[in-house]
Write an enzyme that holds these catalytic residues in place. Structure first.
Site, mmCIF file in Angstrom:
data_model
loop_
_atom_site.group_PDB
_atom_site.id
_atom_site.type_symbol
_atom_site.label_atom_id
_atom_site.label_comp_id
_atom_site.label_asym_id
_atom_site.label_seq_id
_atom_site.Cartn_x
_atom_site.Cartn_y
_atom_site.Cartn_z
ATOM 1 N N HIS A 11 3.075 -9.783 -46.659
ATOM 2 C CA HIS A 11 2.987 -9.368 -45.249
ATOM 3 C C HIS A 11 3.415 -7.922 -45.060
ATOM 4 O O HIS A 11 4.234 -7.400 -45.818
ATOM 5 C CB HIS A 11 3.815 -10.295 -44.356
ATOM 6 N N ASP A 35 4.365 -6.716 -41.840
ATOM 7 C CA ASP A 35 5.281 -6.538 -40.706
ATOM 8 C C ASP A 35 6.719 -6.582 -41.223
ATOM 9 O O ASP A 35 6.980 -7.043 -42.340
ATOM 10 C CB ASP A 35 5.050 -7.599 -39.632
ATOM 11 N N ASP A 95 11.189 -6.092 -48.263
ATOM 12 C CA ASP A 95 10.554 -7.197 -47.525
ATOM 13 C C ASP A 95 9.573 -6.649 -46.493
ATOM 14 O O ASP A 95 9.961 -6.360 -45.389
ATOM 15 C CB ASP A 95 11.649 -8.041 -46.859
ATOM 16 N N GLU A 106 4.415 -12.316 -40.210
ATOM 17 C CA GLU A 106 5.257 -13.240 -40.982
ATOM 18 C C GLU A 106 6.655 -13.375 -40.403
ATOM 19 O O GLU A 106 7.202 -14.467 -40.320
ATOM 20 C CB GLU A 106 5.359 -12.772 -42.443
ATOM 21 N N HIS A 161 16.773 -8.778 -44.431
ATOM 22 C CA HIS A 161 16.756 -8.828 -42.966
ATOM 23 C C HIS A 161 17.953 -8.089 -42.369
ATOM 24 O O HIS A 161 18.145 -8.092 -41.163
ATOM 25 C CB HIS A 161 16.744 -10.275 -42.456
HETATM 26 ZN ZN LIG Z 1 9.125 -11.316 -46.235
#
Ligand SMILES: [Zn+2]
Ligand SMILES: *[C@@H]1O[C@H](CO)[C@@H](O)[C@H](O)[C@H]1NC(C)=O
Ligand SMILES: *[C@@H]1O[C@H](CO)[C@@H](O)[C@H](O)[C@H]1NC(C)=O
Length: 488
Positions: free
Chosen positions: A117, A119, A150, A182, A460
Site C-alpha cells: 500500500h 498510503d 510502512d 490500507e 505507526h
Molecule cells: Zn502497512
C-alpha cells in the site's frame, strides 16, 4: 503496517552477517542505492495520509506517481476505480484507485502477485518527531520519515528489485496489487479481489504481502497470524443509574455481576477457563518446535521495551509460542462504568464488558462463540442474579496459517540464505492479518508475508524509519526471490 507488533530486539549486529556474494544483479543494486534512496525521499514527501480527508488529493497523487514509475520500468498498469467514500456528514471523497500492474505474461512461467500500500499513517512534527516526518533524513544508517518502512520503502525495494531483475531477464511473471486505503481499513478491497478473481488473479500462482517487519535484524518470513473473536458482555440492572447512598445494599448491582463474569474467564497465569476452548488448538510437533530454536529474540530487550519484569513465560520459545500459536484472552474495558478521576458514588444501571480471544488454527470462531456463551450463561445462572445478561461476539476474524512447503516459501528461504547467508526466521504474527486470510479464501492461493521492515522501525509511531541496510539488502532479497521462484 498490517499489524501492530513491534518489539525492539536489536542484538544481531549487521556486521555479523556476511556480505552478499558477488553477483552482477547485486552489484547493480549496490550501484544504484543513491538513486533508490532519492526516490524514497521523493515518495515520502507526498503526504499520502489516508485518514485525513484534506490530504486525499495527496493519496491520489501518490497512486499516480507509483503508476508512472511502474510504466517507466516497463510494466503495464490498470487503475481499478473504487468509487467514492461517503462520510457520516454526507461529504464524499474519491477513493484512491487500486494499481493492478503486470510485468510479463509468459504462460510458461509462474506468476507471483505482490500486495502493498502507498498510503501512510498520520504524522506531525508536533507529535514528537525529531525531524519533519515528510522530509526523509538519513542518520546513522537509518532513513527517517513517514512511510519509509510502512509501506513505501518496502514497495520501492520490490519495484527496484523488479527493475533490476528485468535487466538480467525476469524469470517469472510479476503482478502488483497496490492500494491506497490500507491504514484506514482497505475500503472496497475485499470486493475488488472478488471481482478480479477470474481476470487479474486468474493466472496468479503465489501471493506475497510486502508489508511486514522482521522479528530481529535477521530476515524473517511470516507464515501465520492469529485471529480474533471479540465479545461484549452486557449486564443490565435498574432502568437508570442509582446512587449508592440511596440504593447501596438494596439492589443486585450490574457492575458486580460483570466484574464476576470477567473474573472467571482466565486464571492468573493466563489460562483460559472456558471449557473446550483448547480442544481444537493444533498440537505442537517436533518439527514446529525446531522453528523456534534459532529465532533471534531476547527477553531482556522485551522487558526493557515494555517495562514488564515478569512475563507469563520464561523462555523465548514459550513466550513466542504463546504470542503466535496458542490462544489468549484479554479484557479490554467496561462501557458505562464510572472511569473518571475522583469519587463518584454511582451504581451504573447498565455496563458492557469487552474482551477478546486471539484464536489460532484450527479454532473456529463459531465454535468459540458457542463455548464462550455457554460458559458465561452457566456462570451467570449459578450466581442467581436477577439482572439481565447478554453475550455477543462482535468480531470473528479467522486465524491464518500457510503451508510452508509451498514453492514461494522455499524460494524465499533460499533467497534469504543467498543474500544474508543465514537461515530465515520463520515467524508468525500475534495479531490478525485479514488480507492474508482474505486472499487465501477468495482466490484459493497460497499467501506469504515477505517484508523487509526492521523490528524497531516504529511503523505507526514517531520517528518511523527503515535502515539503509534493510532497504538495500531487502531489494536484493526480493530480486533473489524472483530468481529462485521458478526452480521449485
Ligand atoms: Zn502497512
Ligand atoms: C502479453 O503482453 C504483451 C506485451 O505487453 C501484450 O501485447 C499482450 O497483449 C499480452 N497478452 C495477454 C494475454 O495479456
Ligand atoms: C503443502 O504443500 C506441498 C507442496 O506444494 C504439498 O505437497 C502438500 O500436500 C501441502 N500440504 C497440505 C497439508 O496441503
Amino acid at each position: 503496517m498490517l499489524f501492530l507488533v513491534s518489539i525492539v530486539s536489536l542484538l544481531f549486529s549487521h556486521a555479523l552477517l556476511s556480505p552478499t556474494p558477488d553477483d552482477p544483479l547485486f552489484k547493480h543494486i549496490d550501484d544504484h542505492q543513491h538513486e533508490y534512496i532519492q526516490r524514497l525521499k521523493d515518495w515520502v514527501a507526498i503526504e499520502s495520509d489516508s485518514s485525513d480527508p484534506s490530504k486525499r488529493d495527496q493519496v491520489l497523487h501518490m497512486m499516480q506517481v507509483t503508476k508512472d514509475y511502474i510504466l517507466q520500468i516497463g510494466g503495464t498498469v490498470e487503475m481499478a476505480e473504487l468509487g467514492e467514500q461517503e462520510y457520516s456528514s454526507g461529504k464524499k471523497l474519491p477513493l484512491p484507485p487500486v494499481i493492478l500492474a503486470e510485468f510479463g505474461n509468459d504462460t510458461n512461467k509462474p506468476t507471483v502477485c505482490f500486495y502493498g500500500h502507498m498510503d501512510v499513517q498520520p504524522a506531525k512534527k508536533a507529535d514528537g518527531w525529531k525531524t519533519d516526518p515528510y522530509v526523509l533524513e538519513e542518520k546513522d544508517g537509518n532513513l527517517y520519515g513517514r512511510g519509509t518502512s510502512d509501506d513505501k520503502g518496502q514497495i520501492l525495494a520490490l519495484l527496484h528489485a523488479v527493475e533490476s531483475a528485468k535487466k538480467f531477464g525476469l524469470p517469472v511473471n510479476v503482478k502488483l496489487f497496490i492500494e491506497g486505503m490500507e491504514e484506514v481499513g482497505s475500503n472496497g478491497l475485499e470486493q475488488l479481489v472478488e471481482d478480479k478473481k477470474d481476470t487479474f488473479f486468474s493466472n496468479v500462482d503465489y501471493i506475497v504481502v510486502t508489508d511486514t517487519p522482521w522479528l530481529s535484524t535477521k530476515p524473517g518470513i511470516t507464515y501465520g497470524a492469529r485471529g480474533n473473536c471479540y465479545f461484549f458482555i452486557e449486564v443490565e440492572g435498574a432502568r437508570r443509574d442509582l446512587h449508592s447512598g440511596g440504593f447501596g445494599g438494596t439492589v443486585y448491582e450490574a457492575m458486580s455481576d460483570l466484574v464476576y463474569l470477567l473474573g472467571v474467564l482466565a486464571d492468573v497465569n493466563g489460562k483460559i477457563l472456558i471449557p473446550g476452548i483448547y480442544d481444537d488448538v493444533l498440537p505442537l510437533n517436533e518439527q514446529e518446535k525446531d522453528l523456534y530454536k534459532d529465532l533471534v529474540f531476547d527477553l531482556k530487550d522485551l522487558k526493557r521495551d515494555t517495562g514488564v519484569n515478569t512475563f507469563l513465560h520464561n523462555t523465548k520459545e514459550e513466550l513466542l509460542m504463546h504470542r503466535w500459536r496458542f490462544p489468549s484472552l484479554s479484557i479490554h474495558g467496561i462501557e458505562g462504568a464510572f472511569s473518571g478521576s475522583g469519587t463518584k458514588t454511582v451504581i451504573p444501571a447498565k455496563v458492557i464488558g469487552k474482551f477478546s480471544i486471539r484464536q489460532v488454527p484450527n479454532m473456529n470462531p463459531s465454535v468459540v462463540e458457542k463455548q464462550v456463551s455457554d460458559y458465561l450463561e452457566s456462570k451467570f445462572a449459578e450466581r442467581k442474579s436477577p439482572n439481565k445478561m447478554k453475550v455477543s461476539m462482535v468480531i470473528g476474524a479467522q486465524p491464518w496459517l500457510a503451508n510452508m512447503s509451498e514453492p514461494q516459501y522455499l524460494a524465499a528461504q533460499k533467497a534469504v540464505k543467498r543474500v544474508f547467508n543465514v537461515d530465515a526466521d520463520m515467524i508468525r504474527a500475534g495479531g490478525t492479518i485479514p488480507i492474508a486470510k482474505n486472499f487465501e479464501d477468495v482466490l484459493g492461493k497460497g499467501v506469504m508475508l515477505l517484508g523487509v521492515g526492521g523490528p524497531d522501525d516504529a511503523p505507526h509511531g514517531q520517528n518511523e524509519k527503515i535502515s539503509v541496510y534493510n532497504y538495500i539488502e531487502g531489494t536484493k532479497l526480493y530480486a533473489s526471490f524472483l530468481k529462485e521462484l521458478p526452480s521449485f
